[in-house]
Design a protein around this motif. Structure first.
Motif, PDB file in Angstrom:
ATOM      1  N   ASP A   1       0.835  -1.212   0.000  1.00  0.00           N
ATOM      2  CA  ASP A   1       0.000   0.000   0.000  1.00  0.00           C
ATOM      3  C   ASP A   1       0.865   1.255   0.000  1.00  0.00           C
ATOM      4  OD1 ASP A   1      -2.284  -1.532   0.029  1.00  0.00           O
ATOM      5  OD2 ASP A   1      -2.612  -1.366   2.190  1.00  0.00           O
ATOM      6  N   ILE A   2       1.922   1.233   0.796  1.00  0.00           N
ATOM      7  CA  ILE A   2       2.835   2.382   0.835  1.00  0.00           C
ATOM      8  C   ILE A   2       3.470   2.600  -0.530  1.00  0.00           C
ATOM      9  CG2 ILE A   2       5.009   3.241   1.784  1.00  0.00           C
ATOM     10  CD1 ILE A   2       4.303   1.880   4.410  1.00  0.00           C
ATOM     11  N   SER A   3       3.931   1.516  -1.139  1.00  0.00           N
ATOM     12  CA  SER A   3       4.550   1.612  -2.456  1.00  0.00           C
ATOM     13  C   SER A   3       3.564   2.146  -3.484  1.00  0.00           C
ATOM     14  CB  SER A   3       5.069   0.239  -2.892  1.00  0.00           C
ATOM     15  OG  SER A   3       5.660   0.303  -4.169  1.00  0.00           O
ATOM     16  N   GLY A   4       2.317   1.688  -3.403  1.00  0.00           N
ATOM     17  CA  GLY A   4       1.296   2.160  -4.331  1.00  0.00           C
ATOM     18  C   GLY A   4       1.021   3.645  -4.171  1.00  0.00           C
ATOM     19  N   THR A   5       0.980   4.098  -2.922  1.00  0.00           N
ATOM     20  CA  THR A   5       0.759   5.520  -2.656  1.00  0.00           C
ATOM     21  C   THR A   5       1.900   6.364  -3.206  1.00  0.00           C
ATOM     22  OG1 THR A   5      -0.495   5.034  -0.630  1.00  0.00           O
ATOM     23  CG2 THR A   5       0.434   7.244  -0.834  1.00  0.00           C
ATOM     24  N   LEU A   6       3.117   5.882  -3.017  1.00  0.00           N
ATOM     25  CA  LEU A   6       4.278   6.599  -3.550  1.00  0.00           C
ATOM     26  C   LEU A   6       4.254   6.614  -5.079  1.00  0.00           C
ATOM     27  CD1 LEU A   6       7.213   5.392  -1.243  1.00  0.00           C
ATOM     28  CD2 LEU A   6       5.831   7.470  -1.064  1.00  0.00           C
ATOM     29  N   GLY A   7       3.790   5.520  -5.674  1.00  0.00           N
ATOM     30  CA  GLY A   7       3.692   5.459  -7.132  1.00  0.00           C
ATOM     31  C   GLY A   7       2.720   6.490  -7.680  1.00  0.00           C
ATOM     32  N   ILE A   8       1.583   6.642  -6.994  1.00  0.00           N
ATOM     33  CA  ILE A   8       0.599   7.654  -7.399  1.00  0.00           C
ATOM     34  C   ILE A   8       1.219   9.047  -7.305  1.00  0.00           C
ATOM     35  CG2 ILE A   8      -1.585   8.748  -6.753  1.00  0.00           C
ATOM     36  CD1 ILE A   8      -2.559   5.974  -5.868  1.00  0.00           C
ATOM     37  N   GLN A   9       1.961   9.267  -6.237  1.00  0.00           N
ATOM     38  CA  GLN A   9       2.610  10.556  -6.052  1.00  0.00           C
ATOM     39  C   GLN A   9       3.648  10.808  -7.147  1.00  0.00           C
ATOM     40  OE1 GLN A   9       4.712  11.008  -2.352  1.00  0.00           O
ATOM     41  NE2 GLN A   9       5.100  13.183  -2.660  1.00  0.00           N
ATOM     42  N   GLN A  10       4.400   9.774  -7.511  1.00  0.00           N
ATOM     43  CA  GLN A  10       5.390   9.916  -8.574  1.00  0.00           C
ATOM     44  C   GLN A  10       4.732  10.300  -9.900  1.00  0.00           C
ATOM     45  OE1 GLN A  10       7.267   5.968  -7.699  1.00  0.00           O
ATOM     46  NE2 GLN A  10       9.188   7.062  -8.031  1.00  0.00           N
ATOM     47  N   ASN A  11       3.623   9.663 -10.211  1.00  0.00           N
ATOM     48  CA  ASN A  11       2.896   9.984 -11.446  1.00  0.00           C
ATOM     49  C   ASN A  11       2.388  11.423 -11.423  1.00  0.00           C
ATOM     50  OD1 ASN A  11       3.287   7.401 -12.448  1.00  0.00           O
ATOM     51  ND2 ASN A  11       1.339   6.633 -11.688  1.00  0.00           N
ATOM     52  N   SER A  12       1.885  11.835 -10.264  1.00  0.00           N
ATOM     53  CA  SER A  12       1.379  13.199 -10.128  1.00  0.00           C
ATOM     54  C   SER A  12       2.496  14.213 -10.304  1.00  0.00           C
ATOM     55  CB  SER A  12       0.724  13.371  -8.751  1.00  0.00           C
ATOM     56  OG  SER A  12       0.300  14.706  -8.550  1.00  0.00           O
ATOM     57  N   LEU A  13       3.662  13.920  -9.732  1.00  0.00           N
ATOM     58  CA  LEU A  13       4.799  14.826  -9.851  1.00  0.00           C
ATOM     59  C   LEU A  13       5.308  14.891 -11.290  1.00  0.00           C
ATOM     60  CD1 LEU A  13       6.799  13.965  -6.606  1.00  0.00           C
ATOM     61  CD2 LEU A  13       5.634  16.123  -7.116  1.00  0.00           C
ATOM     62  N   THR A  14       5.249  13.773 -11.991  1.00  0.00           N
ATOM     63  CA  THR A  14       5.659  13.764 -13.396  1.00  0.00           C
ATOM     64  C   THR A  14       4.768  14.685 -14.217  1.00  0.00           C
ATOM     65  OG1 THR A  14       6.520  11.495 -13.248  1.00  0.00           O
ATOM     66  CG2 THR A  14       5.949  12.317 -15.443  1.00  0.00           C
ATOM     67  N   THR A  15       3.466  14.618 -13.962  1.00  0.00           N
ATOM     68  CA  THR A  15       2.514  15.492 -14.651  1.00  0.00           C
ATOM     69  C   THR A  15       2.764  16.950 -14.297  1.00  0.00           C
ATOM     70  OG1 THR A  15       0.821  13.751 -14.640  1.00  0.00           O
ATOM     71  CG2 THR A  15       0.069  16.013 -14.972  1.00  0.00           C
ATOM     72  N   GLN A  16       2.981  17.208 -13.007  1.00  0.00           N
ATOM     73  CA  GLN A  16       3.234  18.576 -12.565  1.00  0.00           C
ATOM     74  C   GLN A  16       4.520  19.121 -13.168  1.00  0.00           C
ATOM     75  OE1 GLN A  16       3.419  19.018  -8.302  1.00  0.00           O
ATOM     76  NE2 GLN A  16       3.758  21.222  -8.395  1.00  0.00           N
ATOM     77  N   SER A  17       5.539  18.281 -13.244  1.00  0.00           N
ATOM     78  CA  SER A  17       6.814  18.703 -13.822  1.00  0.00           C
ATOM     79  C   SER A  17       6.645  19.088 -15.283  1.00  0.00           C
ATOM     80  CB  SER A  17       7.849  17.572 -13.690  1.00  0.00           C
ATOM     81  OG  SER A  17       9.077  17.943 -14.258  1.00  0.00           O
ATOM     82  N   ALA A  18       5.855  18.310 -16.020  1.00  0.00           N
ATOM     83  CA  ALA A  18       5.614  18.611 -17.436  1.00  0.00           C
ATOM     84  C   ALA A  18       4.893  19.947 -17.595  1.00  0.00           C
ATOM     85  CB  ALA A  18       4.808  17.484 -18.074  1.00  0.00           C
ATOM     86  N   MET A  19       3.933  20.205 -16.717  1.00  0.00           N
ATOM     87  CA  MET A  19       3.194  21.473 -16.767  1.00  0.00           C
ATOM     88  C   MET A  19       4.116  22.652 -16.474  1.00  0.00           C
ATOM     89  SD  MET A  19      -0.368  20.399 -14.840  1.00  0.00           S
ATOM     90  CE  MET A  19      -0.920  22.104 -14.829  1.00  0.00           C
TER      91      MET A  19
END
Length: 355
Positions: A284-302
């Motif tokens: 669950d922790i790993s999954g939460t971090l994965g979601i955060q990583q995806n969100s940060l990737t999107t934010q970085s692109a923006m």
């Protein structure tokens, strides 16, 4: 009289030509600077009416660059955290296999092998939790300069206390051993084995996560704290890593207990249940971090898109039109040559030349 008039006439015109030459030379120098640097001016004052816009754009670009840099820092920490979590999850999965073996075999050799494997796994777990990103311990949260685990967990006071509790299996029941070892793991003393800042309950530990600003009103959690988790229960300390460590310490202490009878079987079953929950918690922790990583990737692109747009806008304000500058330099050179020719011709002129 002729000489006087000639001197007067030449001197007046010469002064004007000299002023023109100075102005043209300065203009040429400015144009050549634009051609070599690609910008209209090396100072905001030289931008004229465009300086207000340039002054507003540059800080915005700088701020976006800072946020992008922070996102990179967080992403690097999260990538390292994910890698370590994967290895910790492997230790937990291996322990599940060991427990399955112990459930089907009560031979002293099997138990002895399992105990030794658990001790080795404890050492590995401690080393993994002390992983660093640069000079920062990624599982220490706010206290990133302090190692989360002190020494080898297998040699800690916690391991010794759990071993003593496991040795009571012969005189007590399995449920009491499971309960007491869980309580011990959930209430560790400073540096036995966790650092003083992490020797706290899971919810308090969760609040110690390192956070970094990644945008306007945007804050990202840079990893996890070793002892973080949820509220404790009758079968868990609340922290998956604490639970895993406790389970390993119990197995490491099995070599000296009586494996005969129902108590031993119940103890193994209890450990299997807790360890399976720990594996789920790590996932669950790993999954939460994965979601955060995806969100940060999107934010970085923006942010990169915003930076590109603002940089283009700033370029329109500051950048020189090199094609136009080339034409202006050529025109200025022609004017300079013409001025030089006029001054040269004037040196030989007399009053008669004016009549």
């Amino acid at each position: 009289m002729t000489g006087t008039v000639t001197s007067f006439g030449y001197g007046g015109v010469s002064l004007q030509q000299t002023l023109n030459l100075t102005s043209l030379s300065q203009k040429k120098d400015g144009l050549q600077a634009q051609a070599s640097t690609g910008v209209l001016s090396d100072s905001y004052a030289g931008l004229g009416n465009s300086r207000a816009q340039a002054l507003a754009l540059q800080p915005a670009i700088t701020q976006i660059s800072a946020w992008s840099g922070n996102i990179t820092t967080v992403q690097n920490r999260l990538t390292t955290t994910q890698s370590v979590l994967s290895q910790i999850s492997t230790i937990a999965s291996d322990l599940n296999e060991t427990l399955s073996t112990l459930a089907g075999s009560m031979s002293s050799s099997t138990i002895g092998t399992a105990a030794q494997q658990a001790k080795t796994a404890l050492t590995s777990l401690g080393n993994l939790l002390n992983t660093q990103q640069g000079d920062s311990y990624i599982f220490s949260g706010l206290e990133s300069s302090e190692a989360p685990v002190s020494g080898d967990p297998g040699n800690s006071d916690l391991a010794s206390s759990i071993s003593q509790a496991v040795n009571q299996l012969g005189t007590g029941d399995a449920s009491s051993v499971l309960s007491s070892t869980l309580a011990l793991a959930g209430n560790t003393a400073d540096n036995q084995p966790f650092s003083s800042s992490l020797s706290t309950d899971p919810t308090t530990a969760s609040a110690q996560n390192l956070q970094i600003v990644t945008g306007k009103n945007e804050i990202a959690t840079a990893g996890i704290v070793a002892t973080q988790g949820n509220a404790s229960s009758g079968s868990s300390t609340g922290s998956p890593i604490r639970d895993l460590m406790r389970n390993l310490m119990v197995v490491a202490a099995l070599g000296s207990v009586d494996s005969e009878g129902a108590n031993y079987t119940q103890l193994i079953q209890g450990l299997q249940n807790t360890n399976t929950a720990a594996i789920d918690g790590l996932s669950d922790i790993s999954g939460t971090l994965g979601i955060q990583q995806n969100s940060l990737t999107t934010q970085s692109a923006m942010l990169e898109q915003m930076k590109s747009a603002l940089t283009t806008q700033l370029g329109t304000t500051k950048d020189a039109d090199l094609a136009q500058v080339s034409v202006q330099i050529n025109d200025t050179n022609n004017q300079l040559q013409a001025s030089y020719s006029i001054i040269a011709d004037m040196k030989g002129m007399t009053l008669a030349s004016y009549l």
